[in-house]
Write a protein that holds these residues in place. Structure first.
Motif, PDB file in Angstrom:
ATOM      1  N   GLY A   1       0.784  -1.226   0.000  1.00 29.73           N
ATOM      2  CA  GLY A   1       0.000   0.000   0.000  1.00 29.73           C
ATOM      3  C   GLY A   1       0.814   1.274   0.000  1.00 29.73           C
ATOM      4  O   GLY A   1       0.469   2.230  -0.708  1.00 29.73           O
ATOM      5  N   TYR A   2       1.896   1.338   0.773  1.00 28.00           N
ATOM      6  CA  TYR A   2       2.657   2.576   0.866  1.00 28.00           C
ATOM      7  C   TYR A   2       3.346   2.953  -0.446  1.00 28.00           C
ATOM      8  O   TYR A   2       3.288   4.122  -0.858  1.00 28.00           O
ATOM      9  N   PRO A   3       4.006   2.000  -1.141  1.00 30.12           N
ATOM     10  CA  PRO A   3       4.554   2.369  -2.455  1.00 30.12           C
ATOM     11  C   PRO A   3       3.470   2.800  -3.440  1.00 30.12           C
ATOM     12  O   PRO A   3       3.670   3.738  -4.221  1.00 30.12           O
ATOM     13  N   SER A   4       2.312   2.129  -3.399  1.00 29.95           N
ATOM     14  CA  SER A   4       1.211   2.514  -4.287  1.00 29.95           C
ATOM     15  C   SER A   4       0.704   3.908  -3.942  1.00 29.95           C
ATOM     16  O   SER A   4       0.412   4.717  -4.833  1.00 29.95           O
ATOM     17  N   LEU A   5       0.594   4.193  -2.645  1.00 29.05           N
ATOM     18  CA  LEU A   5       0.160   5.519  -2.202  1.00 29.05           C
ATOM     19  C   LEU A   5       1.131   6.586  -2.690  1.00 29.05           C
ATOM     20  O   LEU A   5       0.715   7.641  -3.195  1.00 29.05           O
ATOM     21  N   TYR A   6       2.423   6.312  -2.555  1.00 23.94           N
ATOM     22  CA  TYR A   6       3.440   7.271  -3.000  1.00 23.94           C
ATOM     23  C   TYR A   6       3.315   7.541  -4.501  1.00 23.94           C
ATOM     24  O   TYR A   6       3.302   8.705  -4.940  1.00 23.94           O
ATOM     25  N   LEU A   7       3.213   6.483  -5.293  1.00 25.26           N
ATOM     26  CA  LEU A   7       3.151   6.643  -6.744  1.00 25.26           C
ATOM     27  C   LEU A   7       1.900   7.396  -7.174  1.00 25.26           C
ATOM     28  O   LEU A   7       1.958   8.271  -8.044  1.00 25.26           O
ATOM     29  N   LEU A   8       0.753   7.076  -6.568  1.00 27.48           N
ATOM     30  CA  LEU A   8      -0.496   7.724  -6.954  1.00 27.48           C
ATOM     31  C   LEU A   8      -0.491   9.207  -6.599  1.00 27.48           C
ATOM     32  O   LEU A   8      -0.932  10.050  -7.395  1.00 27.48           O
ATOM     33  N   VAL A   9      -0.002   9.539  -5.400  1.00 29.07           N
ATOM     34  CA  VAL A   9       0.003  10.941  -4.982  1.00 29.07           C
ATOM     35  C   VAL A   9       1.030  11.740  -5.789  1.00 29.07           C
ATOM     36  O   VAL A   9       0.752  12.868  -6.223  1.00 29.07           O
ATOM     37  N   ALA A  10       2.212  11.169  -6.006  1.00 26.98           N
ATOM     38  CA  ALA A  10       3.230  11.871  -6.797  1.00 26.98           C
ATOM     39  C   ALA A  10       2.751  12.083  -8.228  1.00 26.98           C
ATOM     40  O   ALA A  10       2.923  13.169  -8.803  1.00 26.98           O
ATOM     41  N   LEU A  11       2.125  11.050  -8.808  1.00 26.72           N
ATOM     42  CA  LEU A  11       1.600  11.192 -10.167  1.00 26.72           C
ATOM     43  C   LEU A  11       0.458  12.197 -10.208  1.00 26.72           C
ATOM     44  O   LEU A  11       0.341  12.984 -11.153  1.00 26.72           O
ATOM     45  N   GLY A  12      -0.382  12.203  -9.163  1.00 31.39           N
ATOM     46  CA  GLY A  12      -1.477  13.161  -9.105  1.00 31.39           C
ATOM     47  C   GLY A  12      -0.996  14.588  -8.979  1.00 31.39           C
ATOM     48  O   GLY A  12      -1.643  15.523  -9.481  1.00 31.39           O
ATOM     49  N   ALA A  13       0.135  14.794  -8.299  1.00 30.96           N
ATOM     50  CA  ALA A  13       0.708  16.139  -8.213  1.00 30.96           C
ATOM     51  C   ALA A  13       1.314  16.567  -9.543  1.00 30.96           C
ATOM     52  O   ALA A  13       1.271  17.745  -9.911  1.00 30.96           O
ATOM     53  N   LEU A  14       1.870  15.605 -10.264  1.00 33.18           N
ATOM     54  CA  LEU A  14       2.501  15.909 -11.547  1.00 33.18           C
ATOM     55  C   LEU A  14       1.465  16.073 -12.647  1.00 33.18           C
ATOM     56  O   LEU A  14       1.596  16.944 -13.514  1.00 33.18           O
ATOM     57  N   VAL A  15       0.436  15.245 -12.631  1.00 31.29           N
ATOM     58  CA  VAL A  15      -0.648  15.314 -13.612  1.00 31.29           C
ATOM     59  C   VAL A  15      -1.922  15.640 -12.836  1.00 31.29           C
ATOM     60  O   VAL A  15      -2.572  14.751 -12.305  1.00 31.29           O
ATOM     61  N   PRO A  16      -2.258  16.927 -12.721  1.00 34.98           N
ATOM     62  CA  PRO A  16      -3.312  17.350 -11.786  1.00 34.98           C
ATOM     63  C   PRO A  16      -4.731  17.010 -12.218  1.00 34.98           C
ATOM     64  O   PRO A  16      -5.582  17.878 -12.384  1.00 34.98           O
ATOM     65  N   VAL A  17      -4.983  15.711 -12.433  1.00 35.70           N
ATOM     66  CA  VAL A  17      -6.341  15.266 -12.726  1.00 35.70           C
ATOM     67  C   VAL A  17      -6.747  14.124 -11.799  1.00 35.70           C
ATOM     68  O   VAL A  17      -7.912  13.729 -11.768  1.00 35.70           O
ATOM     69  N   ILE A  18      -5.777  13.579 -11.052  1.00 33.83           N
ATOM     70  CA  ILE A  18      -6.047  12.478 -10.133  1.00 33.83           C
ATOM     71  C   ILE A  18      -6.477  13.060  -8.788  1.00 33.83           C
ATOM     72  O   ILE A  18      -5.814  13.964  -8.258  1.00 33.83           O
ATOM     73  N   PRO A  19      -7.576  12.579  -8.189  1.00 32.92           N
ATOM     74  CA  PRO A  19      -8.057  13.115  -6.898  1.00 32.92           C
ATOM     75  C   PRO A  19      -7.188  12.630  -5.745  1.00 32.92           C
ATOM     76  O   PRO A  19      -7.538  11.714  -5.008  1.00 32.92           O
ATOM     77  N   THR A  20      -6.039  13.262  -5.577  1.00 33.96           N
ATOM     78  CA  THR A  20      -5.089  12.802  -4.562  1.00 33.96           C
ATOM     79  C   THR A  20      -5.621  12.967  -3.143  1.00 33.96           C
ATOM     80  O   THR A  20      -5.275  12.185  -2.262  1.00 33.96           O
ATOM     81  N   GLY A  21      -6.454  13.977  -2.911  1.00 31.44           N
ATOM     82  CA  GLY A  21      -7.010  14.159  -1.571  1.00 31.44           C
ATOM     83  C   GLY A  21      -7.834  12.960  -1.150  1.00 31.44           C
ATOM     84  O   GLY A  21      -7.729  12.474  -0.014  1.00 31.44           O
ATOM     85  N   ALA A  22      -8.661  12.451  -2.056  1.00 28.19           N
ATOM     86  CA  ALA A  22      -9.478  11.278  -1.764  1.00 28.19           C
ATOM     87  C   ALA A  22      -8.613  10.050  -1.535  1.00 28.19           C
ATOM     88  O   ALA A  22      -8.936   9.193  -0.696  1.00 28.19           O
ATOM     89  N   ILE A  23      -7.509   9.946  -2.270  1.00 26.02           N
ATOM     90  CA  ILE A  23      -6.599   8.804  -2.091  1.00 26.02           C
ATOM     91  C   ILE A  23      -5.982   8.824  -0.704  1.00 26.02           C
ATOM     92  O   ILE A  23      -5.926   7.803  -0.005  1.00 26.02           O
ATOM     93  N   VAL A  24      -5.522   9.995  -0.271  1.00 27.00           N
ATOM     94  CA  VAL A  24      -4.908  10.110   1.050  1.00 27.00           C
ATOM     95  C   VAL A  24      -5.933   9.836   2.152  1.00 27.00           C
ATOM     96  O   VAL A  24      -5.646   9.129   3.126  1.00 27.00           O
TER      97      VAL A  24
END
Length: 217
Positions: free
Chosen positions: A20-43
Motif C-alpha cells: 500500500g505505501y509504495p502505491s500511495l506514493y506513486l499515486l500521490v506523486a503522479l497526481g501532483a505531476l498530472v493534476p487530474v487524479i483526486p489525490t485528496g481522496a486517495i490520502v
C-alpha cells in the motif's frame, strides 16, 4: 464481489503495508505531476484503512508518505515548468499549467505572492484549484527552484495532515473500513467542490437582470 466484500477481503496488515505505501506514493506523486487524479481522496482513503489497522504508526506512515509524494510531484512539475520558461517554444507542461490557471486566479496569486510567499504556497494546496495558479505565478516571477521548495515543503505537510484528518474522521464514525472510505471520499469531494459551487453561485448573482458585474476579484 461487492465493494464491502472487497474491503473485508484485504490482505493482512503487514501485506497491506508492503504494497500500500509504495502505491500511495506513486499515486500521490503522479497526481501532483498530472493534476487530474483526486489525490485528496486517495490520502483520506489510505488514512481510513490505516485507522483500522493494528500496526503501530500506520497513520504516521500515511502522513509522511503522502507529504513526501506530494512534494516530489510538485518539485518535478515546477522543474518542468522552469524548463519551459527557458525554452523558446515553451513546453507542454508549461502549457498545461497555463490552461488550468484561470486568469483571475493567476492575478490573485501574483498579488498574494508579492506580499506573503510561504503563506500563499501553503494555502494554495489547501484551497481547491489553488495550487496550479500559485505555481504558475511562482514560475512567471522566476522564483528559483530552491525558494519554491522551501515554501512548498510546509504546504505539502499541511495538505497531507488535512486530508489525513478527513480520513481519520471518516474512519472513526463507522465500524467497517469500507464505510469509512465512502465517508472520507464523500467529505473530500464536498471539501473540494464546495468552493467552486460557491464561486459559480456568486458569479450567477453578479450577472442579474441589471447586467451588473460581480464585484471584487
Amino acid at each position: 464481489m461487492t465493494f464491502q466484500e472487497a474491503i473485508r477481503a484485504l490482505p493482512p496488515d503487514s501485506t497491506q503495508q508492503a504494497v500500500g505505501y509504495p502505491s500511495l506514493y506513486l499515486l500521490v506523486a503522479l497526481g501532483a505531476l498530472v493534476p487530474v487524479i483526486p489525490t485528496g481522496a486517495i490520502v483520506s482513503s489510505a488514512a481510513v484503512v490505516a485507522f483500522h489497522q493494528s500496526l503501530p504508526f500506520a497513520l504516521l506512515a500515511v502522513f509522511l508518505v503522502s507529504a513526501i509524494a506530494a512534494f516530489t510531484g510538485d518539485i518535478a512539475l515546477y522543474w518542468l515548468g522552469r524548463r519551459g520558461l527557458g525554452s523558446r517554444n515553451g513546453s507542454r507542461w508549461l502549457g498545461v499549467l497555463r490552461e488550468r490557471a484561470a486568469p483571475e486566479r493567476l492575478a490573485q496569486a501574483q498579488r498574494g505572492l508579492e506580499e506573503r510567499r510561504v503563506t500563499v504556497l501553503v494555502l494554495s494546496r489547501l484551497v481547491p484549484a489553488g495550487r496550479i495558479p500559485v505555481m504558475l505565478a511562482c514560475l512567471l516571477a522566476r522564483m528559483p527552484l530552491r525558494g519554491f521548495a522551501r515554501g512548498d515543503a510546509p504546504a505539502c505537510l499541511a495538505w497531507a495532515a488535512t486530508y489525513g484528518l478527513i480520513g481519520i474522521l471518516g474512519g472513526s464514525l463507522f465500524p467497517e473500513p469500507w464505510q469509512g472510505v465512502v465517508a472520507a471520499v464523500a467529505l473530500t469531494v464536498l471539501v473540494s467542490g464546495a468552493p467552486a459551487v460557491w464561486h459559480r453561485l456568486r458569479r450567477g448573482r453578479g450577472h442579474g437582470p441589471s447586467g451588473g458585474q460581480e464585484a471584487g476579484p
